[in-house]
Design a protein around this motif. Structure first.
Motif, PDB file in Angstrom:
ATOM      1  N   SER A  26       0.857  -1.260   0.044  1.00 20.21           N
ATOM      2  CA  SER A  26      -0.218  -0.006  -0.005  1.00 20.21           C
ATOM      3  C   SER A  26       0.898   1.177  -0.070  1.00 20.21           C
ATOM      4  CB  SER A  26      -0.807   0.012   1.232  1.00 20.21           C
ATOM      5  OG  SER A  26      -1.738  -1.181   1.498  1.00 20.21           O
ATOM      6  N   GLU A  27       2.131   1.150   0.784  1.00 20.47           N
ATOM      7  CA  GLU A  27       2.896   2.662   0.687  1.00 20.47           C
ATOM      8  C   GLU A  27       3.393   2.835  -0.684  1.00 20.47           C
ATOM      9  OE1 GLU A  27       2.825  -0.197   2.903  1.00 20.47           O
ATOM     10  OE2 GLU A  27       1.956   0.921   4.635  1.00 20.47           O
ATOM     11  N   THR A  28       3.803   1.546  -1.488  1.00 24.40           N
ATOM     12  CA  THR A  28       4.418   1.658  -2.802  1.00 24.40           C
ATOM     13  C   THR A  28       3.226   2.175  -3.630  1.00 24.40           C
ATOM     14  OG1 THR A  28       5.747   0.072  -2.549  1.00 24.40           O
ATOM     15  CG2 THR A  28       5.375   0.675  -4.746  1.00 24.40           C
ATOM     16  N   ILE A  29       2.083   1.821  -3.564  1.00 23.17           N
ATOM     17  CA  ILE A  29       1.236   2.301  -4.273  1.00 23.17           C
ATOM     18  C   ILE A  29       0.838   3.788  -4.107  1.00 23.17           C
ATOM     19  CG2 ILE A  29      -1.533   2.219  -4.952  1.00 23.17           C
ATOM     20  CD1 ILE A  29      -0.833  -0.704  -4.602  1.00 23.17           C
ATOM     21  N   ALA A  30       0.502   3.949  -2.694  1.00 23.76           N
ATOM     22  CA  ALA A  30       0.445   5.323  -2.237  1.00 23.76           C
ATOM     23  C   ALA A  30       1.345   6.510  -2.806  1.00 23.76           C
ATOM     24  CB  ALA A  30       0.530   5.509  -0.781  1.00 23.76           C
ATOM     25  N   LYS A  31       2.569   6.078  -2.890  1.00 28.00           N
ATOM     26  CA  LYS A  31       3.677   6.947  -3.294  1.00 28.00           C
ATOM     27  C   LYS A  31       3.453   7.263  -4.905  1.00 28.00           C
ATOM     28  CE  LYS A  31       7.454   5.746  -0.280  1.00 28.00           C
ATOM     29  NZ  LYS A  31       8.859   5.112   0.040  1.00 28.00           N
ATOM     30  N   VAL A  38      -3.511   4.679   3.603  1.00 30.70           N
ATOM     31  CA  VAL A  38      -4.847   4.148   4.033  1.00 30.70           C
ATOM     32  C   VAL A  38      -5.905   4.345   3.040  1.00 30.70           C
ATOM     33  CG1 VAL A  38      -6.714   4.883   5.776  1.00 30.70           C
ATOM     34  CG2 VAL A  38      -4.368   4.874   6.469  1.00 30.70           C
ATOM     35  N   VAL A  39      -5.856   5.563   1.999  1.00 32.98           N
ATOM     36  CA  VAL A  39      -6.833   5.654   0.947  1.00 32.98           C
ATOM     37  C   VAL A  39      -6.367   4.473   0.052  1.00 32.98           C
ATOM     38  CG1 VAL A  39      -7.073   7.147  -0.861  1.00 32.98           C
ATOM     39  CG2 VAL A  39      -6.859   8.004   1.136  1.00 32.98           C
ATOM     40  N   ALA A  45      -9.839  -2.283  -1.093  1.00 33.20           N
ATOM     41  CA  ALA A  45     -10.590  -3.304  -0.523  1.00 33.20           C
ATOM     42  C   ALA A  45     -11.899  -3.703  -1.663  1.00 33.20           C
ATOM     43  CB  ALA A  45     -10.953  -3.055   0.932  1.00 33.20           C
ATOM     44  N   GLY A  46     -12.442  -2.769  -1.892  1.00 34.85           N
ATOM     45  CA  GLY A  46     -13.370  -3.022  -2.886  1.00 34.85           C
ATOM     46  C   GLY A  46     -12.965  -3.872  -4.009  1.00 34.85           C
TER      47      GLY A  46
END
Length: 149
Positions: A26-31, A38-39, A45-46
Motif C-alpha cells: 500500500s505504501e508503494t502504491i500510495a507513493k 490508508v486511502v 478493498a473494493g
C-alpha cells in the motif's frame, strides 16, 4: 466541483501491478499516486471483495492481481469501486410539488441514465489487457528518460 478519479487511478495501479513480480505494498502504491496508504487500502478493498486482487500481510505482503488482465474489463473495475457518479450534473429538488421541476428532472435523469449506460457498455468492451497493450505501444515510442513506468 470535485471529480472522482478512482477509476483512472485504479486502472493505472492494476497495469503497474501486472508488470510486477510479487506484491505491491500500500505504501508503494500510495507513493505512485501521491496519496496516503490508508486511502489505497480503502480503495483496493473494493477490488479485493470483487475478487480482482488479493492482499497478504507481513513480510513480502501486499496487493497482487487475482485475475488475468484479459478477464477484467474497465466496467468490472468501475463496478468494484461502487459505480461512482459519472456526471457532475444533478437534479434540483427544491420544490417536490413543482411540475416544471419534475418534468425537467425526468428528462435530465433519462438522458443521464442513457449516457451512463452507454459509457458502462463501452467500458465493458475494454479489457485491462488492452489497456496494458496501449501502454506498451506508447512506451516503445518514448525515450527511457521520459518514461513513468
Amino acid at each position: 466541483m470535485r471529480t472522482d478519479n478512482r477509476l483512472s487511478r485504479m486502472l493505472h495501479v492494476l497495469i503497474h501491478m501486472s508488470k510486477l513480480e510479487g506484491a505491491a505494498t500500500s505504501e508503494t502504491i500510495a507513493k505512485m499516486l501521491s496519496t496516503n496508504p490508508v486511502v489505497v487500502r480503502r480503495t483496493m478493498a473494493g477490488l479485493r471483495e470483487a475478487g480482482y486482487v488479493t492482499s497478504s500481510k507481513g513480510h513480502n505482503g501486499g496487493w497482487e492481481l487475482a485475475v488475468p488482465l484479459e478477464k477484467v474489463t474497465m466496467a468490472d473495475i468501475y463496478r468494484a469501486l461502487g459505480s461512482p457518479e459519472m456526471f457532475a450534473l444533478g437534479l434540483a429538488n427544491d420544490d417536490p410539488k413543482c411540475l416544471i421541476e419534475k418534468a425537467v428532472n425526468v428528462r435530465i435523469g433519462d438522458a443521464l441514465a442513457a449516457a451512463e449506460a452507454m459509457i458502462v457498455e463501452r467500458f465493458g468492451a475494454m479489457t485491462l489487457a488492452e489497456l496494458r497493450a496501449d501502454f506498451e505501444q506508447g512506451l516503445a515510442a518514448v525515450p527511457p528518460g521520459d518514461r513513468c513506468d
